[in-house]
Scaffold this active site. Structure first.
Site, short mmCIF file in Angstrom:
data_model
loop_
_atom_site.label_atom_id
_atom_site.label_comp_id
_atom_site.label_asym_id
_atom_site.label_seq_id
_atom_site.Cartn_x
_atom_site.Cartn_y
_atom_site.Cartn_z
N HIS B 326 5.39 2.76 42.93
CA HIS B 326 6.48 3.69 42.62
C HIS B 326 7.55 3.73 43.70
O HIS B 326 8.69 4.09 43.41
CB HIS B 326 5.92 5.11 42.40
CG HIS B 326 5.26 5.26 41.07
ND1 HIS B 326 3.94 4.96 40.86
CD2 HIS B 326 5.74 5.64 39.87
CE1 HIS B 326 3.64 5.17 39.59
NE2 HIS B 326 4.71 5.58 38.96
N GLY B 327 7.21 3.42 44.91
CA GLY B 327 8.25 3.45 45.93
C GLY B 327 7.71 3.18 47.32
O GLY B 327 6.51 3.37 47.58
#
Lengths: 364, 478
Positions: B326-327
């Site tokens: 996700h990041g």
């Protein structure tokens, strides 16, 4: 397939009609124009000021700042909105509106800024202990352009624009206010005063505060948050001074502008003991602190200091572009490399009236 | 191009008309039109990054063809490695370069060293995590001989860049989506009408719920130090709905648009907030990513076979990698680890497949046990989302610290009643429609047309009148 398209069209038709009736008037007036397009269109000199939907100040000024890439920037409240690019030798942008309180200023000074000379307008009421504005509390405002409910409310009010045939619209301007009153933001971010206000001065030839209630009444009776009686937050002002000093340490030059009041406002301050103390804060404490800390500033002034009357003001607290030019000329020793005194002299001498330099900007 | 933009409202009908009226006689032309439309759709955001998609497409297409001919295992492994390196290389550079660099410098400094490294100003290409995983699934499946490689480059390019799901999923498997590009597509009224309904519901979720929640989420999270614990609880709650409606709304729109073009994409969300335990939540949340990790990471690692330590290790790996996907921020890693901690007891006690059906199926009211189970799962999820939304770990812990203080008993200072009302209506509709593919799939289908259309008009009006400020979809950044 044909049945599907037919059903889609039947379903969409009432929506299309509603949308057309709903959006068209606002589109024609420029109320719903995206800011990118507004900035492009302003290249031809048109003014921008909406009446029914929000101005999107933050977006407008931030994008304007980025697009202009100025060397000189002015920030502060609406009282510094009359600073114009014509005063300066280098590329200028009036980013007034971006900051609404001292917390916003702190945020701004902490951010990386590409300009090298900053004029910072400081309002005394930013430093009142009961000041309700907090950092970026105004940012949530201004989403009206994309909110259907706001547009619906706008639509109800917009009918009067098209219903009133007495008013001529200046179609090249963007936004109902700019089209109807010929007032609004110029390409350099400065604010052109409404024709109505200029015409009132030309007709009456005297100062009339059209604010409701007038500023002097607000001061005398402690009305609106700016003029309620409150303690002064000197710690907050000291913090601002410290932030400015830090900002100067990284090579930026700062000129603090303490916005002026009309003679009438100053007299009213003097009449009330508590307000007098508040005014003294602006006049004496702020100026003294700035001087002690070697920060260049233009003190709080009034038309009497220039031996002129209040006709150089739009209301009790907003000076005209002509008055600002007179102030810059007087204090030009503090930033002589940025302005040409002779040009300012010429502009003031050949002004169209006390509120406006150029007659061409008036729609007669 | 955003689904909720004027640009897309013009783009979609044009492509739809060309697709069914001009290109409908020839499958190849239809596929080519999809590729052209998809590249236009993506290039509208930043045309420079089209080269990345094109490069991935060419590499994976060529690798697929070579894999079909190659019998020697070592060479097959090299080919697979090329594809993995190219795809994950792009992802690693654009998404994780600065993260690794910053952490390396921090670690070096911590141990007394002195090092100077300059972070690069890297723009993250929209949707890179999605199309990278989609195209990787093709190479891996071909490598595992679960899929015949395609010889149709246009069909493959269309599979990689298919615009409805290009930037935020669902992450389709080649085994499922690619064959749909080989078969002749016929227009089906019911399917298209159903697709339109799903698009409408997706837009409602995005524009009315997610965008309105976003305003308060930004206000509360960005100024969290100024608010009491009770207001911060509201902020976390609003973010819980924002992220669900933002992402599942996008998925609904993507699936609905695909149906207009005769494609069937996989379901990506199945009412996850009505889950009775975390295992059920993860079977219902971002299904296409969860199953991707299950099939291409968890099972190859040994899955839940083996001893307890192996199960614990694999569970942590899959959740942490999912968080990291996700990041590039420690907050996402902690979010993943926290979910692993939630999940582990269920796995170790073999209760992770307890709730496979739909909650309160066939009933309107759930029983007390179900309410408690749903409430507990939802609360745990809300807590985890705080890490997902926070700027950094310090922010997340400060936020949580305030929530677990006495100020949580104070009256919240942010009380948007209109938003509460919208959320209530939304939750009710979702609950009523939880047995369908999406909430309004069956709702009102039996009603007479004027009433049914009145319901759809009400949704359209809600989007127009109560929509929040336009925000980009959160998952674009992943």
């Amino acid at each position: 397939m044909r049945k599907f398209l037919r059903d889609i069209l039947i379903f969409a038709l009432p929506l299309a009609v509603v949308t057309f009736v709903y959006e068209y008037p606002m589109y024609v007036l420029g109320e719903t124009m995206p800011i990118e397009r507004v900035l492009e269109k302003q290249e031809n000199g048109s003014l921008f000021m909406r009446k029914y939907l929000g101005q999107e100040f933050n977006t407008y000024k931030t994008m304007g700042l980025e697009k202009t890439q100025p060397k000189i920037v002015v920030v502060g409240s609406s009282r510094t909105m009359q600073f114009r690019s014509e005063y300066f030798k280098e590329k200028f942008y009036n980013a007034v509106g971006l900051l609404q309180n001292h917390q916003d200023l702190a945020y701004f000074l902490n951010e990386e800024q590409s300009a090298d000379f900053f004029i910072i307008g400081l309002d005394s009421w930013w430093y009142k202990k009961d000041n309700v504005e907090t950092a970026k509390s105004w940012l949530g405002k201004g989403g009206e352009i994309v909110k259907g409910s706001q547009r619906f409310n706008a639509l109800k009010r917009i009918v009067d624009v098209f219903g009133d045939t007495r008013k001529t619209r200046i179609r090249k301007n963007i936004g109902a206010n700019a089209q109807l009153a010929n007032g609004g933001f110029r390409r350099d971010g400065s604010m052109k005063v409404d024709d109505e206000r200029v015409n009132l001065l030309l007709r009456e030839n005297k100062f009339i505060d059209t604010e409701n209630p007038p500023i002097s009444k607000r001061i005398a009776e402690g009305l609106t948050s700016r003029f309620t009686i409150s303690e002064i937050d000197t710690a907050a002002f000291q913090a601002t001074i410290e932030q400015i000093k830090q900002f100067e340490k990284i090579g930026k030059k700062v000129l603090v502008y303490l916005p002026p009041f009309t003679n009438e406002s100053v007299e009213t301050f003097a009449e009330t003991k508590a307000q007098s103390a508040f005014y003294a804060f602006t006049m004496e404490y702020m100026a003294a602190q700035l001087a002690t800390n070697n920060i260049s500033f233009i003190p709080v002034e009034q038309p009497n200091d220039y031996k002129v009357d209040d006709t150089f003001f739009m209301d009790g607290i907003h000076p005209s572009e002509v008055f600002v030019a007179m102030q810059l000329k007087r204090h030009s020793d503090k930033f002589s490399e940025k302005i040409d005194r002779n040009i300012l002299d010429g502009m003031v001498a050949e002004r169209f009236c006390d509120l406006l330099f150029d007659q061409k900007e008036i729609n007669n | 191009m955003l689904f909720n933009s004027i640009d897309f409202a013009v783009f979609l009908p044009i492509i739809f008309i060309l697709y069914w009226f001009v290109a409908n006689k020839n499958l190849k032309v239809q596929n080519f039109l999809i590729v052209a439309a998809s590249y236009l759709f993506y290039g509208w955001w930043d045309w420079r990054f089209l080269s990345l998609i094109l490069f991935s497409t060419v590499v994976d297409y060529a690798v697929g063809l070579r894999l079909a001919k190659e019998e020697v295992l070592s060479r097959r492994k090299v080919l697979l490695a090329i594809s993995v390196l190219v795809n994950l290389g792009f992802l690693g550079f654009f998404k994780y370069y600065n993260f690794f660099l910053d952490n390396f410098v921090t670690a070096f400094t911590f141990f007394g060293g002195e090092i100077k490294a300059n972070s690069l100003n890297i723009i993250l290409p929209v949707g890179i995590s999605f199309y990278t995983f989609q195209t990787l699934s093709y190479t891996i499946d071909v490598y595992k001989r679960q899929l015949e490689p395609t010889r149709d480059f246009v069909a493959f390019a269309a599979f990689v860049s298919f615009f409805p799901q290009l930037v935020a999923g669902p992450i389709e498997r080649a085994t499922r989506l690619l064959p749909q590009f080989y078969t002749h597509r016929t227009f089906d009224y019911q399917n298209a009408a159903d697709g339109m309904r799903q698009v409408l519901w997706g837009l409602f979720k995005k524009v009315v719920i997610a965008d309105n929640c976003a305003e308060y989420v930004n206000l509360i999270f960005n100024n969290s130090a100024d608010y009491s614990g009770s207001t911060l609880v509201l902020g976390a709650l609003f973010f819980t709905f924002q992220i669900y409606c933002d992402f599942s709304g996008y998925s609904d729109i993507a699936i609905g648009i695909s149906r207009l073009f005769g494609f069937k994409l996989m379901k990506n969300f199945a009412f996850p907030y009505f889950s009775r335990d975390i295992a059920e939540f993860w079977r219902r949340w971002h299904i296409s990513l969860s199953t991707w990790f299950r099939d291409y990471l968890y099972i190859p690692l040994g899955g839940s076979r083996g001893g307890t330590s192996m199960k614990v290790r694999n569970t942590f790996i899959i959740f942490i990698v999912s968080g990291f996907w996700h990041g590039a921020n420690w907050t996402f890693i902690v979010w993943g680890a926290l979910n692993a901690i939630y999940f582990l007891p269920l796995l170790l006690l073999k209760r992770n497949r307890k709730n496979l059906g739909i909650v309160a199926e066939g009933r309107f009211f759930p029983d007390i046990k179900e309410i408690v189970a749903m409430g507990t799962t939802f609360s745990l999820t809300v807590l985890a989302w705080i890490f997902f939304r926070a700027e950094n770990l310090t922010h997340a812990f400060a936020y949580l610290g305030e929530i677990f203080s006495f100020s949580t008993f104070a009256i919240p200072t942010v009380l948007p009643m209109k938003l509460f009302l919208m959320l209530s209506v939304f939750i009710l509709i979702e609950w009523l429609g939880r047995e369908g593919e999406y909430a309004i799939e069956k709702l009102g289908l039996a009603w007479r047309r004027p009433l049914r259309w009145g319901f759809y008009y009400a949704i359209v009006m809600a989007i127009a009148l109560f929509g929040g400020n336009q925000q980009t979809f959160i998952y674009f950044q992943f």
